[in-house]
Design a protein around this motif. Structure first.
Motif, mmCIF file in Angstrom:
data_model
loop_
_atom_site.group_PDB
_atom_site.id
_atom_site.type_symbol
_atom_site.label_atom_id
_atom_site.label_comp_id
_atom_site.label_asym_id
_atom_site.label_seq_id
_atom_site.Cartn_x
_atom_site.Cartn_y
_atom_site.Cartn_z
ATOM 1 N N ALA A 25 -9.283 12.923 -4.842
ATOM 2 C CA ALA A 25 -8.695 12.053 -3.885
ATOM 3 C C ALA A 25 -7.561 12.620 -3.094
ATOM 4 N N ALA A 26 -6.614 13.162 -3.917
ATOM 5 C CA ALA A 26 -5.264 13.602 -3.336
ATOM 6 C C ALA A 26 -5.472 14.915 -2.495
ATOM 7 N N GLY A 27 -6.499 15.742 -2.857
ATOM 8 C CA GLY A 27 -6.863 16.608 -1.652
ATOM 9 C C GLY A 27 -7.562 16.094 -0.420
ATOM 10 N N ASN A 28 -8.076 14.920 -0.414
ATOM 11 C CA ASN A 28 -8.418 14.627 0.840
ATOM 12 C C ASN A 28 -7.756 13.592 1.559
ATOM 13 N N VAL A 29 -6.480 12.824 1.002
ATOM 14 C CA VAL A 29 -5.569 11.857 1.563
ATOM 15 C C VAL A 29 -4.777 12.458 2.876
ATOM 16 N N TYR A 189 1.852 -1.902 0.923
ATOM 17 C CA TYR A 189 2.565 -0.773 2.052
ATOM 18 C C TYR A 189 1.937 0.154 2.197
ATOM 19 N N ASP A 190 1.316 0.135 3.577
ATOM 20 C CA ASP A 190 0.375 1.267 3.724
ATOM 21 C C ASP A 190 1.140 2.548 4.319
ATOM 22 N N THR A 191 1.055 3.469 3.542
ATOM 23 C CA THR A 191 1.666 4.794 3.973
ATOM 24 C C THR A 191 1.202 5.617 4.972
ATOM 25 N N SER A 192 -0.309 5.565 5.113
ATOM 26 C CA SER A 192 -1.244 6.267 6.115
ATOM 27 C C SER A 192 -2.363 5.484 6.025
ATOM 28 N N GLN A 193 -3.428 6.010 6.677
ATOM 29 C CA GLN A 193 -4.705 5.353 6.807
ATOM 30 C C GLN A 193 -5.427 5.397 5.597
ATOM 31 N N SER A 194 -4.923 6.443 4.646
ATOM 32 C CA SER A 194 -5.616 6.672 3.428
ATOM 33 C C SER A 194 -4.926 6.395 2.166
ATOM 34 N N LEU A 195 -3.803 5.890 2.045
ATOM 35 C CA LEU A 195 -2.979 5.540 0.904
ATOM 36 C C LEU A 195 -2.164 4.328 1.280
ATOM 37 N N THR A 196 -2.479 3.354 0.069
ATOM 38 C CA THR A 196 -1.620 2.425 0.106
ATOM 39 C C THR A 196 -0.908 1.996 -1.205
ATOM 40 N N PHE A 197 0.368 1.664 -1.261
ATOM 41 C CA PHE A 197 0.981 1.230 -2.435
ATOM 42 C C PHE A 197 0.952 -0.410 -2.454
ATOM 43 N N GLY A 198 0.803 -1.048 -3.684
ATOM 44 C CA GLY A 198 0.716 -2.338 -3.620
ATOM 45 C C GLY A 198 1.420 -2.911 -5.001
ATOM 46 N N ILE A 199 1.751 -4.241 -5.084
ATOM 47 C CA ILE A 199 1.966 -5.076 -6.465
ATOM 48 C C ILE A 199 1.180 -6.386 -6.274
ATOM 49 N N GLU A 200 0.554 -6.738 -7.419
ATOM 50 C CA GLU A 200 -0.214 -7.590 -7.567
ATOM 51 C C GLU A 200 0.344 -8.772 -8.665
ATOM 52 N N PRO A 217 1.654 -3.334 -10.418
ATOM 53 C CA PRO A 217 1.648 -2.157 -9.430
ATOM 54 C C PRO A 217 0.371 -1.454 -9.449
ATOM 55 N N GLN A 218 0.204 -0.953 -8.184
ATOM 56 C CA GLN A 218 -1.117 -0.293 -7.931
ATOM 57 C C GLN A 218 -0.942 0.590 -7.014
ATOM 58 N N ILE A 219 -1.895 1.551 -6.799
ATOM 59 C CA ILE A 219 -2.096 2.650 -5.701
ATOM 60 C C ILE A 219 -3.564 2.589 -5.318
ATOM 61 N N HIS A 220 -3.954 2.419 -3.913
ATOM 62 C CA HIS A 220 -5.144 2.509 -3.318
ATOM 63 C C HIS A 220 -5.397 3.795 -2.616
ATOM 64 N N MET A 221 -6.566 4.432 -2.788
ATOM 65 C CA MET A 221 -6.643 5.753 -2.272
ATOM 66 C C MET A 221 -8.291 5.989 -1.609
ATOM 67 N N ASP A 222 -8.143 5.945 -0.209
ATOM 68 C CA ASP A 222 -9.432 6.042 0.426
ATOM 69 C C ASP A 222 -9.874 7.358 0.463
ATOM 70 N N PHE A 223 -10.456 8.076 -0.392
ATOM 71 C CA PHE A 223 -11.060 9.576 -0.173
ATOM 72 C C PHE A 223 -12.123 9.740 0.447
ATOM 73 N N ALA A 224 -12.975 8.710 0.976
ATOM 74 C CA ALA A 224 -14.057 9.008 1.883
ATOM 75 C C ALA A 224 -14.172 7.656 2.703
ATOM 76 N N GLU A 225 -14.728 7.577 3.811
ATOM 77 C CA GLU A 225 -14.869 6.492 4.634
ATOM 78 C C GLU A 225 -15.310 5.072 3.908
ATOM 79 N N HIS A 226 -16.136 5.301 3.010
ATOM 80 C CA HIS A 226 -16.852 4.188 2.069
ATOM 81 C C HIS A 226 -16.225 4.018 0.978
#
Length: 255
Positions: A25-29, A189-200, A217-226
């Motif tokens: 994921a990190a390589g594609n963010v 908090y969206d840092t980019s289109q592919s990386l989001t930080f959150g707290i639930e 606390p959590q991290i969301h990583m979109d490493f492909a479109e779907h």
């Protein structure tokens, strides 16, 4: 001792697989990547979805949308693991259905079904709201539970958004059944289109049995479109006895 050893081995394997996914994921963010459409509370407005108490597809779902995902939560104190595969789909515009199978370690613990509707968007698509109804059947205690929730999502600016849930839970429908109040709030908090930080923060108020909570606390990583990976480490007090550390992740794929 064997179960604890098995749990440690299972956790190491889980963390190894998760680390591998994170490296991919990190390589594609990238800030220029495609906007992920999986882990959302709403697409218009764009609001990420909480990891632990998630939605049945985003609010504003379209008929024919389909998603599969799995949540795993490992108690770092007891060594026990709760995990649940699920399938979600839009059965009509603004109406979605979810089927879920929660496990405790290797034992199927519950059957779960959820229905979610969208009430509409306001404020130039900066606010969206809806409702959710959830039914559970506990296989071991042979007991039914039901949740009814109101959902409200806000897009504050380009980076900051939030989702809030409030409602009631009825645990058991016999003479010993009890009500509990539910209130969940998540900020992103969206840092980019592919990386989001959150707290639930999930809360359950059970009268004389006290206040149960999960702060994650959590991290969301979109490493492909779907495809989206969510992960985090937080604290919980589910039994009203002591605070426990929980490590959790959810892998999501939308068709």
């Amino acid at each position: 001792m064997r179960m604890k050893s098995w749990n440690r081995s299972w956790l190491l394997g889980l963390l190894g697989g998760l680390l591998s996914d994170l490296l991919i994921a990190a390589g594609n963010v990238s800030g220029q990547g495609a906007e992920g459409d999986t882990a959302l509370s709403s697409e218009k407005p764009h609001i990420p979805g909480p990891m632990f108490f998630d939605l049945v597809r985003p609010l504003g779902v379209r008929q024919g949308e389909l998603e599969i995902n799995t949540l795993a939560a490992h108690n770092l104190l007891s060594g026990e693991t709760e995990w649940a595969p699920e399938i979600e789909g839009g059965i009509a515009d603004n109406l979605a259905l979810e089927l879920e199978w929660p496990f405790h370690n290797l034992s199927l613990r519950q059957y779960k079904v959820a229905l979610q509707g969208t009430l509409g968007a306001l404020g130039g698509h900066r606010f969206i709201h809806g409702w959710q109804g959830i039914g559970y059947y506990d296989r071991h205690h042979r007991r039914y539970t039901a949740d009814v929730l109101y959902l409200a999502g806000f897009r504050l600016d380009e980076h900051v958004s939030s989702l809030h849930m409030g409602g009631l839970r009825r645990e058991g429908f016999d003479a010993k059944g009890e009500f509990a109040g539910l209130f969940n709030t998540s900020w992103f908090y969206d840092t980019s289109q592919s990386l989001t930080f959150g707290i639930e923060m999930n809360n359950e108020f059970r009268g004389r049995k006290g206040w149960h909570y999960l702060l994650l606390p959590q991290i969301h990583m979109d490493f492909a479109e779907h495809t989206t990976l969510q992960w985090g480490v937080g604290v919980s007090q589910q039994r009203g006895q002591h605070t426990e550390w929980v490590a959790a992740w959810r892998m999501i794929y939308a068709f």
